[in-house]
Design a protein around this motif. Structure first.
Motif, PDB file in Angstrom:
ATOM      1  N   SER A  59     -36.731 -18.445 -20.513  1.00  0.00           N
ATOM      2  CA  SER A  59     -36.333 -19.605 -21.309  1.00  0.00           C
ATOM      3  C   SER A  59     -37.522 -20.517 -21.565  1.00  0.00           C
ATOM      4  CB  SER A  59     -35.253 -20.386 -20.569  1.00  0.00           C
ATOM      5  OG  SER A  59     -35.093 -21.645 -21.167  1.00  0.00           O
ATOM      6  N   ALA A  60     -37.553 -21.087 -22.772  1.00  0.00           N
ATOM      7  CA  ALA A  60     -38.616 -22.052 -23.081  1.00  0.00           C
ATOM      8  C   ALA A  60     -38.035 -23.463 -23.110  1.00  0.00           C
ATOM      9  CB  ALA A  60     -39.249 -21.731 -24.431  1.00  0.00           C
ATOM     10  N   ASN A  61     -36.799 -23.592 -22.662  1.00  0.00           N
ATOM     11  CA  ASN A  61     -36.122 -24.882 -22.704  1.00  0.00           C
ATOM     12  C   ASN A  61     -36.280 -25.582 -21.362  1.00  0.00           C
ATOM     13  OD1 ASN A  61     -34.198 -26.970 -22.657  1.00  0.00           O
ATOM     14  ND2 ASN A  61     -32.947 -25.914 -24.171  1.00  0.00           N
ATOM     15  N   PRO A  62     -36.998 -26.720 -21.292  1.00  0.00           N
ATOM     16  CA  PRO A  62     -37.246 -27.351 -19.996  1.00  0.00           C
ATOM     17  C   PRO A  62     -35.977 -27.754 -19.256  1.00  0.00           C
ATOM     18  CG  PRO A  62     -38.064 -28.732 -21.802  1.00  0.00           C
ATOM     19  CD  PRO A  62     -37.680 -27.410 -22.386  1.00  0.00           C
ATOM     20  N   LYS A  63     -34.929 -28.164 -19.992  1.00  0.00           N
ATOM     21  CA  LYS A  63     -33.678 -28.582 -19.346  1.00  0.00           C
ATOM     22  C   LYS A  63     -33.043 -27.404 -18.622  1.00  0.00           C
ATOM     23  CE  LYS A  63     -32.676 -32.080 -22.780  1.00  0.00           C
ATOM     24  NZ  LYS A  63     -31.923 -32.355 -23.990  1.00  0.00           N
ATOM     25  N   ALA A  64     -33.153 -26.248 -19.243  1.00  0.00           N
ATOM     26  CA  ALA A  64     -32.493 -25.065 -18.690  1.00  0.00           C
ATOM     27  C   ALA A  64     -33.115 -24.618 -17.379  1.00  0.00           C
ATOM     28  CB  ALA A  64     -32.554 -23.927 -19.693  1.00  0.00           C
ATOM     29  N   HIS A 116     -44.434 -14.551 -35.209  1.00  0.00           N
ATOM     30  CA  HIS A 116     -43.296 -15.248 -34.590  1.00  0.00           C
ATOM     31  C   HIS A 116     -43.277 -15.038 -33.075  1.00  0.00           C
ATOM     32  CE1 HIS A 116     -39.317 -16.431 -33.398  1.00  0.00           C
ATOM     33  NE2 HIS A 116     -38.998 -15.180 -33.115  1.00  0.00           N
ATOM     34  N   LEU A 117     -43.378 -13.777 -32.647  1.00  0.00           N
ATOM     35  CA  LEU A 117     -43.307 -13.480 -31.214  1.00  0.00           C
ATOM     36  C   LEU A 117     -44.528 -14.034 -30.472  1.00  0.00           C
ATOM     37  CD1 LEU A 117     -41.852  -9.866 -31.372  1.00  0.00           C
ATOM     38  CD2 LEU A 117     -40.654 -11.924 -30.619  1.00  0.00           C
ATOM     39  N   ALA A 118     -45.696 -14.007 -31.126  1.00  0.00           N
ATOM     40  CA  ALA A 118     -46.899 -14.573 -30.507  1.00  0.00           C
ATOM     41  C   ALA A 118     -46.750 -16.083 -30.330  1.00  0.00           C
ATOM     42  CB  ALA A 118     -48.129 -14.261 -31.350  1.00  0.00           C
ATOM     43  N   ARG A 176     -44.347 -20.466 -24.248  1.00  0.00           N
ATOM     44  CA  ARG A 176     -44.014 -20.267 -22.829  1.00  0.00           C
ATOM     45  C   ARG A 176     -45.244 -20.324 -21.911  1.00  0.00           C
ATOM     46  NH1 ARG A 176     -40.342 -18.599 -26.102  1.00  0.00           N
ATOM     47  NH2 ARG A 176     -38.194 -18.184 -25.450  1.00  0.00           N
ATOM     48  N   LEU A 177     -46.428 -20.278 -22.514  1.00  0.00           N
ATOM     49  CA  LEU A 177     -47.666 -20.305 -21.713  1.00  0.00           C
ATOM     50  C   LEU A 177     -48.367 -21.664 -21.716  1.00  0.00           C
ATOM     51  CD1 LEU A 177     -49.170 -16.852 -22.768  1.00  0.00           C
ATOM     52  CD2 LEU A 177     -48.281 -17.438 -20.500  1.00  0.00           C
ATOM     53  N   VAL A 178     -47.986 -22.507 -22.672  1.00  0.00           N
ATOM     54  CA  VAL A 178     -48.646 -23.815 -22.784  1.00  0.00           C
ATOM     55  C   VAL A 178     -48.004 -24.765 -21.778  1.00  0.00           C
ATOM     56  CG1 VAL A 178     -49.203 -25.732 -24.345  1.00  0.00           C
ATOM     57  CG2 VAL A 178     -49.151 -23.435 -25.215  1.00  0.00           C
ATOM     58  N   LYS A 179     -48.439 -24.671 -20.534  1.00  0.00           N
ATOM     59  CA  LYS A 179     -47.922 -25.573 -19.506  1.00  0.00           C
ATOM     60  C   LYS A 179     -48.912 -25.652 -18.353  1.00  0.00           C
ATOM     61  CE  LYS A 179     -44.687 -21.956 -18.007  1.00  0.00           C
ATOM     62  NZ  LYS A 179     -43.272 -21.640 -17.860  1.00  0.00           N
ATOM     63  N   PRO A 180     -48.821 -26.734 -17.573  1.00  0.00           N
ATOM     64  CA  PRO A 180     -49.753 -26.894 -16.454  1.00  0.00           C
ATOM     65  C   PRO A 180     -49.726 -25.666 -15.541  1.00  0.00           C
ATOM     66  CG  PRO A 180     -48.492 -28.898 -16.793  1.00  0.00           C
ATOM     67  CD  PRO A 180     -47.903 -27.878 -17.708  1.00  0.00           C
ATOM     68  N   GLY A 181     -50.921 -25.300 -15.048  1.00  0.00           N
ATOM     69  CA  GLY A 181     -51.015 -24.101 -14.221  1.00  0.00           C
ATOM     70  C   GLY A 181     -51.518 -22.908 -15.019  1.00  0.00           C
ATOM     71  N   HIS A 182     -51.544 -23.065 -16.333  1.00  0.00           N
ATOM     72  CA  HIS A 182     -52.069 -22.003 -17.192  1.00  0.00           C
ATOM     73  C   HIS A 182     -53.335 -22.515 -17.876  1.00  0.00           C
ATOM     74  CE1 HIS A 182     -48.537 -19.225 -17.176  1.00  0.00           C
ATOM     75  NE2 HIS A 182     -47.938 -20.329 -16.780  1.00  0.00           N
ATOM     76  N   GLU A 183     -54.162 -21.574 -18.335  1.00  0.00           N
ATOM     77  CA  GLU A 183     -55.340 -22.003 -19.101  1.00  0.00           C
ATOM     78  C   GLU A 183     -55.336 -21.342 -20.481  1.00  0.00           C
ATOM     79  OE1 GLU A 183     -57.933 -19.850 -19.699  1.00  0.00           O
ATOM     80  OE2 GLU A 183     -57.777 -18.316 -18.169  1.00  0.00           O
ATOM     81  N   THR A 184     -56.186 -21.886 -21.341  1.00  0.00           N
ATOM     82  CA  THR A 184     -56.118 -21.561 -22.767  1.00  0.00           C
ATOM     83  C   THR A 184     -56.312 -20.084 -23.086  1.00  0.00           C
ATOM     84  OG1 THR A 184     -58.431 -22.273 -22.942  1.00  0.00           O
ATOM     85  CG2 THR A 184     -56.754 -23.867 -23.555  1.00  0.00           C
ATOM     86  N   MET A 194     -44.262 -31.579 -20.980  1.00  0.00           N
ATOM     87  CA  MET A 194     -43.461 -32.459 -20.130  1.00  0.00           C
ATOM     88  C   MET A 194     -43.561 -31.997 -18.673  1.00  0.00           C
ATOM     89  SD  MET A 194     -42.417 -34.301 -22.567  1.00  0.00           S
ATOM     90  CE  MET A 194     -41.044 -35.329 -22.082  1.00  0.00           C
ATOM     91  N   PRO A 195     -43.241 -32.890 -17.729  1.00  0.00           N
ATOM     92  CA  PRO A 195     -43.299 -32.495 -16.311  1.00  0.00           C
ATOM     93  C   PRO A 195     -42.414 -31.293 -15.979  1.00  0.00           C
ATOM     94  CG  PRO A 195     -43.089 -34.878 -16.522  1.00  0.00           C
ATOM     95  CD  PRO A 195     -42.911 -34.309 -17.888  1.00  0.00           C
ATOM     96  N   ASN A 196     -41.297 -31.143 -16.715  1.00  0.00           N
ATOM     97  CA  ASN A 196     -40.387 -30.020 -16.424  1.00  0.00           C
ATOM     98  C   ASN A 196     -40.525 -28.852 -17.402  1.00  0.00           C
ATOM     99  OD1 ASN A 196     -39.370 -31.576 -18.473  1.00  0.00           O
ATOM    100  ND2 ASN A 196     -37.229 -31.244 -17.959  1.00  0.00           N
ATOM    101  N   GLY A 197     -41.634 -28.825 -18.145  1.00  0.00           N
ATOM    102  CA  GLY A 197     -41.865 -27.673 -19.028  1.00  0.00           C
ATOM    103  C   GLY A 197     -42.239 -28.080 -20.436  1.00  0.00           C
ATOM    104  N   PRO A 198     -42.701 -27.104 -21.252  1.00  0.00           N
ATOM    105  CA  PRO A 198     -43.105 -27.429 -22.625  1.00  0.00           C
ATOM    106  C   PRO A 198     -41.908 -27.765 -23.510  1.00  0.00           C
ATOM    107  CG  PRO A 198     -43.284 -25.058 -22.223  1.00  0.00           C
ATOM    108  CD  PRO A 198     -42.879 -25.682 -20.930  1.00  0.00           C
TER     109      PRO A 198
END
Length: 367
Positions: A338-343, A125-127, A133-141, A303-307
């Motif tokens: 936060s993992a919420n792009p709106k937030a 769950h935690l992984a 939180r890591l799956v976003k532009p600027g990060h790699e696999t 999304m442009p503002n986050g996963p």
């Protein structure tokens, strides 16, 4: 739309996972419900293809993945305390949403999951929350790969070796970019690093084992298959008929041969197709007897503002208690974010309120 369907069906199947329940019947119900719900979409437009993107699989305890028995095979009956992994997917017009969830039969806030089962489930769950939180532009696999390994280690568990999370593309469940977990030395040399980019979609799949993390093929027959891009002139009539039905009925999506009209004929026809690589099997993999494997898989839009996580059920932290916890400060801070792009656009206080139940910072288990 396909995400809403898989979440709805997953929720229904979770309630079916009780002691004395039949694994085969739950799998069949899952596939029937996926077909039923997807058939309601775009009824007037006959050209829009829709249906199952990944047939319902239910893997228990040390079984890692892809278990969904045929009518002609022995069934598995669930018992109290069984660790159950549900895995399924749907698509509309080739746009795929997949999900996997782990639960323990009979567990509740008053009957907590503890010991090694709890270690594997909390680590998975935690992984998966860290991966989100890591799956976003600027990060790699490989950032995801390393973080998942560190979290598993904190709970004295191991990620299942070589398991891949795939980019999802229209009509393709195994897109070009992949995230590997716990690669062997050989896999690490062969497996490419990829950068995450805006507007990509991924099926993030985390599988954590209390054992060595080595998947082994067991006696269980393969029932889930998928068409490849290879070509070959099949010799046997049964094989040709089978392949033709696969192309018409399932296209490029994975399928269970249980859903073919004649299961016996399908089992005969699939052999030549697999031999000549027209169809690829999804092997039933197992960990050692006595070990437990937990899985969480979700579909995420970059999304442009986050996963943006679009599949998955809320995790009940009250029902699972482990003696281990994450001590790595960097990972603790990642999980608290936060993992919420709106937030992300709002101030910290406003952000805390805006974080929904599913994307809230997960509870870190204290030792």
């Amino acid at each position: 739309m396909s995400a809403e369907i898989v979440n709805k069906v997953l929720k229904e199947l979770v309630t079916e996972c009780k002691a004395e329940a039949s694994v085969r019947e739950i799998c069949k119900k899952g596939d029937a419900r996926l077909a039923e719900e997807t058939s309601k979409a775009f009824k007037k437009d006959k050209k829009v293809l829709k249906g199952i993107a990944f047939p319902t699989c239910l893997s228990v305890n040390n079984v890692i993945c892809h278990f969904s028995p045929l009518n002609s095979e022995a069934d598995v009956i669930l018992g109290d305390g069984d660790v159950v992994k549900l895995d399924l997917g749907a698509h509309i017009d080739g746009f795929i949403a997949v999900v996997a969830h782990t639960l323990v039969v009979g567990a509740s806030a008053s009957n907590q999951v503890t010991g090694r089962k709890a270690d594997a489930i909390l680590a998975a769950h935690l992984a998966s929350e860290a991966a989100l939180r890591l799956v976003k532009p600027g990060h790699e696999t490989y950032e995801v790969t390393e973080t998942v390994s560190k979290i598993a280690e904190a709970f004295e568990c191991k990620p299942v070796e070589g398991m891949l999370s795939h980019q999802l593309e229209q009509n393709r469940i195994d897109g070009e970019k992949t995230v590997i977990q716990n690669p062997s030395e050989a896999q690490r040399k062969e497996h490419e690093k990829f950068d995450f980019e805006v507007n990509e979609v991924y099926a993030m799949d985390v599988l954590i084992s209390t054992g060595e993390g080595q998947g082994r093929e067991k006696d269980a027959k393969v029932t889930v298959y998928k068409r490849t891009d290879e070509t070959y002139m099949l010799k046997m009539k049964t094989s040709r008929e089978f392949y033709s039905k696969v192309c018409k009925q399932f296209g490029t999506m994975p399928f269970n041969i249980r859903s073919m009209d004649d299961e016996r004929k399908a089992r005969m026809g699939v052999v030549e197709c697999v031999t000549h690589k027209l169809i690829e099997p999804f092997q039933v993999l197992c960990e050692k007897e006595g070990e437990y494997v937990a899985q969480f898989k979700f579909t995420v839009l970059l999304m442009p503002n986050g996963p943006m996580k679009i599949t998955g059920l809320p995790f009940d932290t009250q029902g699972v208690k482990s003696e281990h916890s994450i001590q790595d400060v960097e990972i603790q801070n990642l999980l608290k974010s936060s993992a919420n792009p709106k937030a992300n656009k709002k101030k910290k206080k406003a952000a805390e309120k805006a974080v929904g139940e599913e994307t809230a910072a997960p509870v870190l288990v204290e030792s």
